[in-house]
Design a protein around this motif. Structure first.
Motif, PDB file in Angstrom:
ATOM      1  N   GLY A   9       0.738  -1.290   0.140  1.00  0.00           N
ATOM      2  CA  GLY A   9      -0.117  -0.157   0.093  1.00  0.00           C
ATOM      3  C   GLY A   9       0.844   1.042   0.091  1.00  0.00           C
ATOM      4  N   GLY A  10       2.243   1.270  -0.381  1.00  0.00           N
ATOM      5  CA  GLY A  10       3.010   2.212  -0.494  1.00  0.00           C
ATOM      6  C   GLY A  10       2.987   2.896  -2.045  1.00  0.00           C
ATOM      7  N   ASN A  11       3.952   3.680  -2.120  1.00  0.00           N
ATOM      8  CA  ASN A  11       4.057   4.437  -3.384  1.00  0.00           C
ATOM      9  C   ASN A  11       4.175   3.592  -4.451  1.00  0.00           C
ATOM     10  OD1 ASN A  11       4.675   6.972  -5.164  1.00  0.00           O
ATOM     11  ND2 ASN A  11       6.756   5.930  -5.309  1.00  0.00           N
ATOM     12  N   LEU A  30      -4.040  -4.623  -1.783  1.00  0.00           N
ATOM     13  CA  LEU A  30      -4.023  -5.221  -0.597  1.00  0.00           C
ATOM     14  C   LEU A  30      -3.094  -4.740   0.348  1.00  0.00           C
ATOM     15  CD1 LEU A  30      -4.221  -9.150  -1.466  1.00  0.00           C
ATOM     16  CD2 LEU A  30      -5.837  -7.829  -0.781  1.00  0.00           C
ATOM     17  N   GLU A  31      -3.529  -4.173   1.411  1.00  0.00           N
ATOM     18  CA  GLU A  31      -2.663  -3.310   2.341  1.00  0.00           C
ATOM     19  C   GLU A  31      -2.531  -4.050   3.665  1.00  0.00           C
ATOM     20  OE1 GLU A  31      -0.373  -1.874   3.777  1.00  0.00           O
ATOM     21  OE2 GLU A  31      -0.139   0.217   3.636  1.00  0.00           O
ATOM     22  N   ARG A  32      -1.537  -4.479   4.141  1.00  0.00           N
ATOM     23  CA  ARG A  32      -1.345  -5.155   5.444  1.00  0.00           C
ATOM     24  C   ARG A  32      -1.523  -4.316   6.672  1.00  0.00           C
ATOM     25  NH1 ARG A  32       4.112  -8.001   7.705  1.00  0.00           N
ATOM     26  NH2 ARG A  32       3.386  -8.127   9.893  1.00  0.00           N
ATOM     27  N   PHE A  44       6.475   7.640   5.420  1.00  0.00           N
ATOM     28  CA  PHE A  44       7.440   8.181   6.276  1.00  0.00           C
ATOM     29  C   PHE A  44       8.380   9.286   5.544  1.00  0.00           C
ATOM     30  CE2 PHE A  44       6.002   4.634   8.918  1.00  0.00           C
ATOM     31  CZ  PHE A  44       6.239   4.897   9.938  1.00  0.00           C
ATOM     32  N   THR A  45       8.383   9.323   4.246  1.00  0.00           N
ATOM     33  CA  THR A  45       9.348   9.978   3.671  1.00  0.00           C
ATOM     34  C   THR A  45       9.143  11.494   3.878  1.00  0.00           C
ATOM     35  OG1 THR A  45       8.222  10.024   1.712  1.00  0.00           O
ATOM     36  CG2 THR A  45       9.624   8.345   2.090  1.00  0.00           C
ATOM     37  N   ALA A  46       9.971  12.539   3.370  1.00  0.00           N
ATOM     38  CA  ALA A  46       9.956  13.716   3.008  1.00  0.00           C
ATOM     39  C   ALA A  46       9.137  13.828   1.576  1.00  0.00           C
ATOM     40  CB  ALA A  46      11.093  14.428   3.118  1.00  0.00           C
ATOM     41  N   LEU A 205       3.604  -7.617  -7.203  1.00  0.00           N
ATOM     42  CA  LEU A 205       3.978  -7.402  -5.544  1.00  0.00           C
ATOM     43  C   LEU A 205       4.838  -5.962  -5.510  1.00  0.00           C
ATOM     44  CD1 LEU A 205       5.736 -11.122  -5.671  1.00  0.00           C
ATOM     45  CD2 LEU A 205       3.360 -10.561  -4.449  1.00  0.00           C
ATOM     46  N   ALA A 206       4.386  -5.359  -4.241  1.00  0.00           N
ATOM     47  CA  ALA A 206       4.707  -4.159  -4.083  1.00  0.00           C
ATOM     48  C   ALA A 206       4.981  -3.805  -2.489  1.00  0.00           C
ATOM     49  CB  ALA A 206       4.379  -3.059  -4.793  1.00  0.00           C
ATOM     50  N   ALA A 207       5.588  -4.942  -1.961  1.00  0.00           N
ATOM     51  CA  ALA A 207       5.171  -5.095  -0.377  1.00  0.00           C
ATOM     52  C   ALA A 207       6.527  -4.787   0.479  1.00  0.00           C
ATOM     53  CB  ALA A 207       4.770  -6.341   0.004  1.00  0.00           C
ATOM     54  N   VAL A 275       6.578  11.798  13.898  1.00  0.00           N
ATOM     55  CA  VAL A 275       7.755  12.286  13.826  1.00  0.00           C
ATOM     56  C   VAL A 275       8.167  12.115  12.281  1.00  0.00           C
ATOM     57  CG1 VAL A 275      10.239  12.023  14.491  1.00  0.00           C
ATOM     58  CG2 VAL A 275       8.267  11.810  16.332  1.00  0.00           C
ATOM     59  N   GLY A 276       7.991  10.934  11.613  1.00  0.00           N
ATOM     60  CA  GLY A 276       8.280  11.006  10.177  1.00  0.00           C
ATOM     61  C   GLY A 276       9.766  10.550  10.246  1.00  0.00           C
ATOM     62  N   ASP A 277      10.557  11.457   9.366  1.00  0.00           N
ATOM     63  CA  ASP A 277      11.948  11.162   8.938  1.00  0.00           C
ATOM     64  C   ASP A 277      12.723  11.865   9.987  1.00  0.00           C
ATOM     65  OD1 ASP A 277      11.854  13.699   7.810  1.00  0.00           O
ATOM     66  OD2 ASP A 277      12.570  12.951   5.976  1.00  0.00           O
ATOM     67  N   GLN A 278      12.119  12.612  10.861  1.00  0.00           N
ATOM     68  CA  GLN A 278      13.005  13.629  11.617  1.00  0.00           C
ATOM     69  C   GLN A 278      13.837  13.230  12.774  1.00  0.00           C
ATOM     70  OE1 GLN A 278      11.732  17.573  11.859  1.00  0.00           O
ATOM     71  NE2 GLN A 278      11.837  17.031   9.730  1.00  0.00           N
ATOM     72  N   GLY A 467      16.745   9.908  -2.546  1.00  0.00           N
ATOM     73  CA  GLY A 467      15.615  10.334  -3.390  1.00  0.00           C
ATOM     74  C   GLY A 467      15.286   9.458  -4.542  1.00  0.00           C
ATOM     75  N   SER A 468      16.077   8.271  -4.637  1.00  0.00           N
ATOM     76  CA  SER A 468      15.680   7.182  -5.653  1.00  0.00           C
ATOM     77  C   SER A 468      14.768   6.098  -5.403  1.00  0.00           C
ATOM     78  CB  SER A 468      17.213   6.532  -5.985  1.00  0.00           C
ATOM     79  OG  SER A 468      18.374   7.425  -6.286  1.00  0.00           O
ATOM     80  N   GLY A 469      14.612   6.156  -4.132  1.00  0.00           N
ATOM     81  CA  GLY A 469      13.461   5.092  -3.689  1.00  0.00           C
ATOM     82  C   GLY A 469      12.137   5.343  -4.243  1.00  0.00           C
TER      83      GLY A 469
END
Ligand SMILES: Cc1cc2nc3c(=O)[nH]c(=O)nc-3n(C[C@H](O)[C@H](O)[C@H](O)COP(=O)(O)OP(=O)(O)OC[C@H]3O[C@@H](n4cnc5c(N)ncnc54)[C@H](O)[C@@H]3O)c2cc1C
Length: 491
Positions: A9-11, A30-32, A44-46, A205-207, A275-278, A467-469
């Motif tokens: 369920g991510g990008n 399908l998001e776990r 969680f990213t910026a 698959l993108a899990a 807090v995210g990535d902080q 920033g490549s992810g």
């Protein structure tokens, strides 16, 4: 019966879903995670994305820039050649050439496509540009950022997916693939305590990777990795990698490697969405590191932060006690990133170096003081300091050099921040081809099975250009969705 099921369920997953939907009717995500924790590491990213652009005119196709913003900013360019060079250099020439070429060449088109779907982008003024003499200058190839960061990105992709009639099941954990000799026919899912089979013509698959799986981390990354903190989601435990391997997929890439950074020493074991990535502490190029023995141990100024931060977490993990302190003086304080100003930091301040070293928990103070003095004496003060370029202001004669931005630590008040290793994601994973089809251990594509994002191996090795992810997830998610959607509608 669905046409395409997307696991994750991510990008990467949401881009795959939107892309698949262009070619077929019935798409299920399908998001776990439950809905309030959904969105994977992406959330969680910026929201920073590494994208090729040949000048400000390209950026204007994806970002609304005012004339004033254009006038007061030097955006430069980030060419195909530069991105390819960065990938080759930081991965020590091991990155898969075909997948890397696709990643780089499709980076701008993928973001343009996301923009056309309704995702909004801005320029990363806050983190990737310094204001020198009234003009901002971008550096390090990282200029584009999703509006609202990772949370904004996931929220808008989710909204668009819903609008396009894509089903999203939260709290739905994929357990295994419905695999037969002629390919993949769906997914076994555990949802609200019930295990059910859901059929489909294709599966993407993108899990994510296996960084949140303590046992796999220790098994594949090596002893000591159970001690790292997980920066992001607790749900990326390698499920989809295991499911694919069980169905005959080939394992590929840097299975003992990962992306890991300097992270608040007392951060929780997994990421905290508030807090995210902080918890990250990425301003070390402007200061120095000291370990428990009071010693420097790494070249803090080897390169721009974007090209060193992802491999320095491993270096910190290998220090005694798995921690280090970052030391700054008043000269660079104004340059510290926003993450240094959050409440949840382990920070000490002092007016003298003697006082400072005495406050560094678990550090040999005498050695630390000597080390700072030795470092100060080695700085080439005749070379001007410039944070916008690799300025060559370096140390001379130290066993552990500092190659750029070597400022003396001599102006009070002094500040120090305690960090440990935070793991972001693992590099090893599944083998795919340029159509994002999963390849089996005999070298053939597994019919009906596609993959994208963190769980793909062979692209990142040892290190990673910042920033490549997200770009990786968008490019391959889009390719996987398109091919899965087309194969489903042809079936
Ligand atoms: C703190 C932090 C900051 C970062 N900053 C940046 C940045 O600014 N720019 C950048 O490019 N990258 C950044 N990254 C890296 C980036 O987050 C990842 O590379 C990228 O988001 C991976 O996307 P993905 O879709 O592959 O995985 P994810 O976004 O992690 O999505 C994986 C999804 O799979 C789900 N899942 C797991 N197992 C199952 C299962 N069995 N069944 C169903 N669903 C499952 C998870 O719940 C999750 O939703 C950062 C990472 C972290 C942790």
């Amino acid at each position: 019966m669905y046409d395409v099921i997307i696991v994750g369920g991510g990008n990467a997953a949401l881009c795959a879903a939107l892309s698949a939907r262009q070619y077929c009717e019935r798409v299920l995500v399908l998001e776990r995670a439950p809905e309030d924790e959904a969105g994977g590491n992406s959330r969680f990213t910026a929201g920073l994305m590494r994208v090729v652009y040949n000048g400000v005119e390209d950026l204007r196709k994806i970002i609304d820039l005012s004339e004033d913003e254009v006038a007061r900013t030097d955006f430069g360019a980030y060419t195909t050649e530069q991105f390819l060079d960065d990938m080759a250099r930081v991965t020590e020439y091991r990155c898969d050439p075909d997948l890397t070429e696709l990643l780089v060449k499709e980076s701008f088109p993928a973001v343009l496509w996301m923009r056309s779907k309704g995702v909004r982008f801005t320029a990363a003024w806050g983190r990737q540009a310094f204001n020198i003499g009234g003009r901002f200058k971008f550096w390090g190839g990282l200029t584009v950022e999703a509006v609202g960061g990772g949370p904004g990105l996931v929220e808008s992709l989710t909204r668009i997916a819903r609008k396009e009639g894509i089903d999203i099941w939260y709290g739905a954990r994929a357990v295994s693939l419905l695999a037969q000799d002629d390919g993949i026919h769906g997914v076994v899912v555990k949802r609200a305590g019930n295990t059910q089979q859901v059929s489909s013509k294709a599966v993407v698959l993108a899990a994510g990777g296996f960084q949140a799986n303590t046992e796999w981390r220790t098994r594949y990354l090596g002893p000591g990795w159970e001690l790292a903190k997980v920066r992001g989601t607790r749900f990326n435990t390698g499920d989809a990698i295991r499911m694919a391997l069980d169905a005959g997929a080939a394992a590929v890439g840097n299975w003992s490697g990962c992306h890991a950074v300097a992270w608040e020493r007392n951060a929780p074991e997994f990421g905290d969405l508030a807090v995210g990535d902080q918890f990250q502490k990425h301003s070390y190029p402007w200061g120095i590191y000291l370990n428990a023995e009071g010693k420097r141990f790494v070249d803090e100024g080897a390169d721009f932060r974007n090209y060193t931060y992802a491999k320095y977490g491993r270096v910190i993990l290998s220090q005694p006690g798995q921690f280090a302190w970052q030391i700054f003086d008043a000269k660079v304080k104004g340059q510290l990133r926003d993450e240094y100003r959050i409440r949840q930091v382990t920070k000490v301040t002092a007016n003298t170096l003697e006082e400072l070293v005495g406050k560094l928990d678990d550090v040999d103070a005498k050695n630390a003081l000597e080390e700072i003095k030795r470092y100060n004496a080695a700085v080439r003060q005749d070379i001007p300091y410039n944070p916008n370029v690799k300025d060559g202001r370096r140390t001379e004669g130290l066993a552990v050099p500092k190659s750029n931005w070597a400022n003396t630590i001599d102006t009070p008040p002094f500040e120090a921040y305690a960090v440990t290793c935070g793991i972001t994601f693992t590099f090893g994973g599944l083998k795919i081809n340029n159509h994002a089809q999963v390849i089996n251990s005999d070298g053939e594509a597994i019919k009906g099975l596609y993959a994208a994002g963190e769980l793909v191996g062979g692209i990142f090795w040892f290190n990673y250009p910042g920033g490549s992810g997200l770009t990786n997830g968008s490019v391959f998610g889009r390719v996987a969705g398109e091919n899965a959607g087309k194969s489903a509608s042809a079936a």
